[in-house]
Design a protein around this motif. Structure first.
Motif, PDB file in Angstrom:
ATOM      1  N   ARG A   1       0.833  -1.210   0.000  1.00 24.12           N
ATOM      2  CA  ARG A   1       0.000   0.000   0.000  1.00 24.12           C
ATOM      3  C   ARG A   1       0.861   1.250   0.000  1.00 24.12           C
ATOM      4  O   ARG A   1       0.527   2.251  -0.637  1.00 24.12           O
TER       5      ARG A   1
ATOM      6  N   ALA B   1      -1.580   6.903   1.546  1.00 22.05           N
ATOM      7  CA  ALA B   1      -2.664   6.041   2.013  1.00 22.05           C
ATOM      8  C   ALA B   1      -2.395   5.536   3.426  1.00 22.05           C
ATOM      9  O   ALA B   1      -3.325   5.287   4.183  1.00 22.05           O
ATOM     10  N   VAL B   2      -1.127   5.388   3.777  1.00 20.98           N
ATOM     11  CA  VAL B   2      -0.817   4.883   5.121  1.00 20.98           C
ATOM     12  C   VAL B   2      -0.105   5.913   6.003  1.00 20.98           C
ATOM     13  O   VAL B   2      -0.210   5.851   7.218  1.00 20.98           O
ATOM     14  N   VAL B   3       0.632   6.832   5.383  1.00 21.19           N
ATOM     15  CA  VAL B   3       1.302   7.882   6.163  1.00 21.19           C
ATOM     16  C   VAL B   3       0.858   9.232   5.601  1.00 21.19           C
ATOM     17  O   VAL B   3       1.434   9.711   4.620  1.00 21.19           O
TER      18      VAL B   3
END
Lengths: 293, 244
Positions: free
Chosen positions: B126, B133-135
């Motif tokens: 991801r 999207a994650v950080v």
């Protein structure tokens, strides 16, 4: 010591400075001496360099090298610094390691220490997936709410942190959402059960969908893990499907994808990387984020 | 004429000046470099460091190709704050089979020397596709094409051959079985996984990607990232033996 001292010394009448003896069409090059302050800085730095070579490790020899008067080394320095840090933290860290979670919660000083240490460790290690504030993102659980997949008691969180989820650790939390595509359920059945699951938490379902049929498929295939009432099971890490919290998303396409391909996010086993005290502090911190069921 | 005045010889003959410069620089270089080859105390004694598997090596090639080193270092310095954040400081032996090493000198992103096993494969997938999207605050560009591009590792054995000429201990067998090992490592249930681990201790064989039967560039890169900094077991490593 001038470049052309063998040539006749000539002093410029205008400045009173001697010249190098080089002459171009009657113009002579002045041999202006270096400024004294500059020269003294040069000599000073040479002396400094010699001192430096004596004090610090410097000169390679046949089978070793000169270690310097204090035996300083970069690795030795960081090791000593870390040892200092450890001994400064030791009273609280040892107390934390020895105390039960109940004791930690009763002692405000210890609780504050655990939270502070946990917060720092969270930023370094956990924020990448769970977000800087623990808010999580798609596929990575939100830790701020009081909804727990594997249990929100301090012991549960500690267990999850130490051994991880579906990690390489033999004691890891295991159990994942199986693949129901590839012949286990037909696409029409998956669509039906996805609509049924959406209806459980009051989400809109297209008109005319046979929810009873979806419910039957759910009872036969999903209830074993998610429970007859679809409220999930902390032992298996199966989520509650009746609330409004969705790890991957609540739209039908995402739910269908999950049923089709299965799900099984991995959390590393932090016991490999962090010491037990840090993990304990992290458990305390994480629980204070979202409360603990 | 004193000795101090002899420099006129160098100043008036360019070839002699050139030779003089060469000799002076060589002395400096030899004094600094040569002792590192013979001084026993500059050679670390550590266990566990092995050459990269073919899949990890293919991932490393992508790491280099995409210029990851321009923003990520792989060098945890022996400073308290770095050790506190990233883990044990990097040892020279950890990059002894890297040609060229990826220490880097700039950290727009975090150091990656011990990123192995810190995040899940899914997180890496991801994150590579879209770091935001994650950080949310990340400034890293998206590398979304990596997961869409099948890995071209047909010549990985030749990479290994070249590395073996540079001193990486790839045996003839390792080179001959390169594509088999690559296939074995990128699957959950390949029969060759046992042989792979025999050749490359502790190599982790699993499906790094989501597409069955296809190994993408992202899979190889993730396999490489997941092994970074994990080869030495620091629970048994003797710090005192290598202090300097």
């Amino acid at each position: 010591m001038s470049i052309a001292s063998h040539e006749s010394e000539h002093v410029d009448a205008h400045t009173g400075t001697s010249t190098t003896g080089h002459e171009w069409d009657g113009i002579r090059e002045l041999n202006t001496p270096l400024p004294r302050w500059w020269l003294w800085m040069l000599y000073g730095s040479i002396v400094w360099a010699i001192g430096y070579m004596i004090v610090y490790p410097a000169v390679p020899l046949v089978s070793s090298y000169t270690k310097g008067v204090f035996g300083w080394s970069a690795r030795g320095a960081v090791t000593a610094e870390l040892a200092d840090l450890q001994s400064a933290r030791a009273p609280m860290v040892n107390a934390l390691a020895a105390a039960s979670f109940a004791d930690i919660e009763k002692d405000p000083k210890m609780l504050a220490f655990a939270r502070a240490q946990g917060k720092a460790a969270f930023g370094d290690n956990c924020a990448g997936c769970h977000g800087a504030g623990g808010g999580g993102s798609k596929a990575f659980p939100n830790l701020v709410d009081d909804d727990w997949l594997w249990g929100g008691k301090l012991e549960d969180i500690q267990q999850t942190l130490t051994h991880g989820i579906r990690s390489a650790d033999p004691q890891a939390r295991a159990g994942n959402m199986p693949v129901f595509g590839e012949g286990v359920l037909k696409p029409t059945e998956i669509s039906l059960v996805a609509d049924y699951v959406r209806s459980l938490s009051g989400l809109d379902v297209a008109k005319g969908v046979d929810l009873a049929a979806g419910g039957k498929i759910f009872a036969e295939n999903c209830a074993a893990c998610h429970g007859d009432n679809a409220k999930g099971n902390l032992e298996l890490g199966s989520p509650n499907l009746t609330d409004e919290i969705w790890l991957y998303g609540s739209d039908k396409a995402t739910i269908v994808e999950g049923i089709n391909k299965g799900r099984g996010g991995v959390m590393p086993n932090w016991g490999e990387r962090l010491d037990a005290g840090t993990i304990k502090a992290l458990a305390v911190y994480v629980r204070t984020l979202g409360g603990g069921r | 004429m004193s000795l101090w005045n002899k420099h006129a010889i160098f100043e008036k003959n360019s070839i002699i000046l050139l030779l003089g410069v060469l000799i002076v620089i060589s002395i400096g270089g030899l004094v600094e470099v040569l002792p590192l080859f013979y001084l026993k105390s500059t050679i670390e004694k550590v266990e566990g460091v092995r050459p990269h598997t073919p899949l990890e090596l293919a991932g490393r090639n992508i790491y280099v190709r995409e210029g990851c080193y321009t923003c990520h270092s792989q060098m945890i310095r022996a400073l308290r704050d770095e050790v506190e954040r990233y883990g044990h400081y990097s040892l020279a032996s950890e990059s002894m089979y890297d040609h060229p090493f990826q220490w880097g000198s700039k950290r727009n992103g975090p150091d990656l020397a011990r990123v192995g096993n810190k995040y899940s494969d899914d997180w890496h997938r991801r994150h590579l596709a879209n770091p935001r999207a994650v950080v949310p605050g990340s400034i890293m560009p998206a590398y979304s094409w990596l997961a869409k591009t099948e890995l071209d590792a047909g010549k990985i054995d030749q990479d290994m051959r070249v590395l073996s000429m540079e001193g990486v201990p790839y045996s003839d067998e390792m080179i001959a079985k390169a594509s088999l090992d690559l296939k074995a490592q990128s699957s959950d249930d390949d029969a060759g996984a046992a042989d792979l681990v025999k050749r490359y201790p502790k190599a982790a064989a699993r499906a790094y990607g989501e597409q069955k039967g296809i190994v993408t560039e992202a899979d190889a890169l993730i396999a490489y990232l997941q092994v970074l900094g994990t080869q030495i077991d620091f629970k048994i490593y003797d710090d005192k033996a290598n202090l300097r």
